[in-house]
Design a protein around this motif. Structure first.
Motif, PDB file in Angstrom:
ATOM      1  N   CYS A 153       0.963  -1.249   0.083  1.00  0.00           N
ATOM      2  CA  CYS A 153      -0.181  -0.136  -0.283  1.00  0.00           C
ATOM      3  C   CYS A 153       0.872   1.516   0.191  1.00  0.00           C
ATOM      4  CB  CYS A 153      -0.797  -0.029   1.346  1.00  0.00           C
ATOM      5  SG  CYS A 153      -2.446   0.998   1.252  1.00  0.00           S
ATOM      6  N   LEU A 154       0.520   1.646  -0.981  1.00  0.00           N
ATOM      7  CA  LEU A 154       1.015   3.625  -0.854  1.00  0.00           C
ATOM      8  C   LEU A 154       0.588   4.512  -0.928  1.00  0.00           C
ATOM      9  CD1 LEU A 154       3.928   4.941  -1.640  1.00  0.00           C
ATOM     10  CD2 LEU A 154       3.245   4.942  -4.124  1.00  0.00           C
ATOM     11  N   GLU A 208      -0.490  -1.725  11.926  1.00  0.00           N
ATOM     12  CA  GLU A 208      -0.986  -2.978  13.108  1.00  0.00           C
ATOM     13  C   GLU A 208      -2.161  -3.017  12.013  1.00  0.00           C
ATOM     14  OE1 GLU A 208      -0.480  -3.800  15.374  1.00  0.00           O
ATOM     15  OE2 GLU A 208       0.925  -2.385  15.332  1.00  0.00           O
ATOM     16  N   LEU A 209      -2.727  -2.871  10.909  1.00  0.00           N
ATOM     17  CA  LEU A 209      -3.734  -3.315  10.440  1.00  0.00           C
ATOM     18  C   LEU A 209      -3.220  -4.800   8.939  1.00  0.00           C
ATOM     19  CD1 LEU A 209      -6.418  -0.246   9.327  1.00  0.00           C
ATOM     20  CD2 LEU A 209      -6.423  -2.451  11.001  1.00  0.00           C
ATOM     21  N   PHE A 210      -2.352  -3.985   9.250  1.00  0.00           N
ATOM     22  CA  PHE A 210      -1.647  -5.363   8.170  1.00  0.00           C
ATOM     23  C   PHE A 210      -1.233  -6.375   8.821  1.00  0.00           C
ATOM     24  CE2 PHE A 210      -1.204  -2.762   4.683  1.00  0.00           C
ATOM     25  CZ  PHE A 210      -0.291  -3.075   4.125  1.00  0.00           C
ATOM     26  N   ARG A 211      -1.307  -6.395  10.271  1.00  0.00           N
ATOM     27  CA  ARG A 211      -0.451  -7.524  11.156  1.00  0.00           C
ATOM     28  C   ARG A 211      -2.092  -8.250  11.361  1.00  0.00           C
ATOM     29  NH1 ARG A 211       3.195  -3.177  13.139  1.00  0.00           N
ATOM     30  NH2 ARG A 211       5.187  -3.637  12.198  1.00  0.00           N
ATOM     31  N   SER A 212      -2.991  -6.925  11.894  1.00  0.00           N
ATOM     32  CA  SER A 212      -4.231  -7.848  12.561  1.00  0.00           C
ATOM     33  C   SER A 212      -4.857  -8.902  11.754  1.00  0.00           C
ATOM     34  CB  SER A 212      -5.616  -6.563  12.557  1.00  0.00           C
ATOM     35  OG  SER A 212      -5.757  -6.168  11.235  1.00  0.00           O
ATOM     36  N   ALA A 220       7.059  -0.830   7.106  1.00  0.00           N
ATOM     37  CA  ALA A 220       6.194   0.892   7.257  1.00  0.00           C
ATOM     38  C   ALA A 220       7.192   1.742   7.222  1.00  0.00           C
ATOM     39  CB  ALA A 220       4.943   0.711   8.249  1.00  0.00           C
ATOM     40  N   TYR A 221       7.206   2.916   5.724  1.00  0.00           N
ATOM     41  CA  TYR A 221       8.524   3.525   5.721  1.00  0.00           C
ATOM     42  C   TYR A 221       7.354   4.927   5.129  1.00  0.00           C
ATOM     43  CZ  TYR A 221      10.951  -0.627   4.001  1.00  0.00           C
ATOM     44  OH  TYR A 221      11.493  -1.843   4.606  1.00  0.00           O
ATOM     45  N   ALA A 229       3.238   7.208   2.841  1.00  0.00           N
ATOM     46  CA  ALA A 229       3.660   6.255   3.298  1.00  0.00           C
ATOM     47  C   ALA A 229       3.772   4.602   3.019  1.00  0.00           C
ATOM     48  CB  ALA A 229       3.117   5.126   4.642  1.00  0.00           C
ATOM     49  N   LEU A 230       4.710   4.289   2.792  1.00  0.00           N
ATOM     50  CA  LEU A 230       5.158   3.124   2.461  1.00  0.00           C
ATOM     51  C   LEU A 230       4.330   1.182   3.077  1.00  0.00           C
ATOM     52  CD1 LEU A 230       5.078   0.987  -0.502  1.00  0.00           C
ATOM     53  CD2 LEU A 230       7.908   0.911   0.305  1.00  0.00           C
ATOM     54  N   HIS A 231       3.800   1.220   3.142  1.00  0.00           N
ATOM     55  CA  HIS A 231       3.232  -0.303   3.685  1.00  0.00           C
ATOM     56  C   HIS A 231       3.077  -1.928   3.159  1.00  0.00           C
ATOM     57  CE1 HIS A 231       1.481   2.475   6.701  1.00  0.00           C
ATOM     58  NE2 HIS A 231       2.036   1.353   7.612  1.00  0.00           N
ATOM     59  N   ILE A 232       4.298  -2.850   3.942  1.00  0.00           N
ATOM     60  CA  ILE A 232       4.506  -3.831   2.531  1.00  0.00           C
ATOM     61  C   ILE A 232       4.151  -5.143   3.119  1.00  0.00           C
ATOM     62  CG2 ILE A 232       6.252  -5.170   1.821  1.00  0.00           C
ATOM     63  CD1 ILE A 232       7.381  -2.249   0.178  1.00  0.00           C
TER      64      ILE A 232
END
Length: 240
Positions: A153-154, A208-212, A220-221, A229-232
């Motif tokens: 997610c970007l 945290e939503l990614f982990r959930s 997270a960058y 922000a970038l999330h992978i």
């Protein structure tokens, strides 16, 4: 807060109406930083030749094209609910002669028309905050990505340090909608941009939503002082 059905209809109307000016305004309001953010994202993803990708909320397909080019001959699908945006994206694809590699689909990111464990990457760029149910979308992304594959997610985010934070929010909330009014006669549509960020999770909350939902090795960058922000996250081998 806008009800999910109302939000869906409102966002669809916004993007249908701004499609022809979308690329120009993205360059203008981000000072072309969105291009650098996508290049950074592609480096972190490290797409290999032959890998497959699904790009959600693909819009006018700039990221879809980057994914296809990186994968060489790997199949790439772009999905968006706005036909006007897809039409502009299709014109870009046709101009580059990449129609055999890229397929565009009009659809809903909360209800993906694909089998489980299909893609090496599932991406969403500057679209997650516009979707009524973020968690449902993330679960759908996880469902259709292969075990060991990544969801990416970007997105716009929320800077936290002063005085940059105050300056940014003044620009974002006051100046940006006026730019939409001045340059493309779209004040209400560009007022939606800051409004859409208010209820959206910040950097750590989205991680945290990614982990959930069970994503592993979540990274997270923050980008450009936290304005994006970038999330992978990686899907485990246990499946969906």
């Amino acid at each position: 807060m806008m009800e999910p059905e109302s939000k869906h209809k409102h966002v669809h109307a916004v993007f249908e109406s701004i499609a022809s000016d979308y690329d120009k305004m993205n360059d203008m309001i981000s000072f072309r930083r969105h291009r650098a953010w996508r290049r950074f994202t592609m480096r972190k993803m490290d797409v290999k030749p032959g890998q497959t990708s699904l790009d959600l909320c693909c819009g006018t397909c700039d990221w879809t094209l980057s994914l296809a080019k990186a994968s060489d001959k790997g199949k790439t699908i772009g999905l968006d609910f706005s036909r006007n945006m897809l039409d502009i994206g299709q014109a870009k694809i046709d101009k580059l002669g990449m129609g055999n590699q890229i397929t565009l689909v009009q659809g809903d990111a909360m209800d993906l028309p694909f089998e489980d464990n299909t893609f090496d990457f599932v991406t969403i760029g500057f679209g997650l905050r516009n979707i009524p149910d973020i968690v449902k979308t993330l679960k759908e992304m996880k469902r259709v990505v292969k075990p060991g594959g990544k969801i990416v997610c970007l997105e716009l985010s929320k800077p936290t340090w002063q005085p940059f934070k105050a300056l940014y929010y003044f620009y974002f909330n006051r100046v940006l909608p006026l730019m939409g009014k001045w340059f493309v006669k779209r004040y209400e549509q560009y007022r939606w941009l800051p409004e859409s960020l208010v209820p959206f999770p910040d950097l750590q909350a989205l991680a945290e939503l990614f982990r959930s939902i069970g994503m592993r090795n979540v990274k997270a960058y923050p980008l450009t002082g936290g304005v994006a922000a970038l999330h992978i996250g990686t899907k485990g081998n246990e499946g969906v």
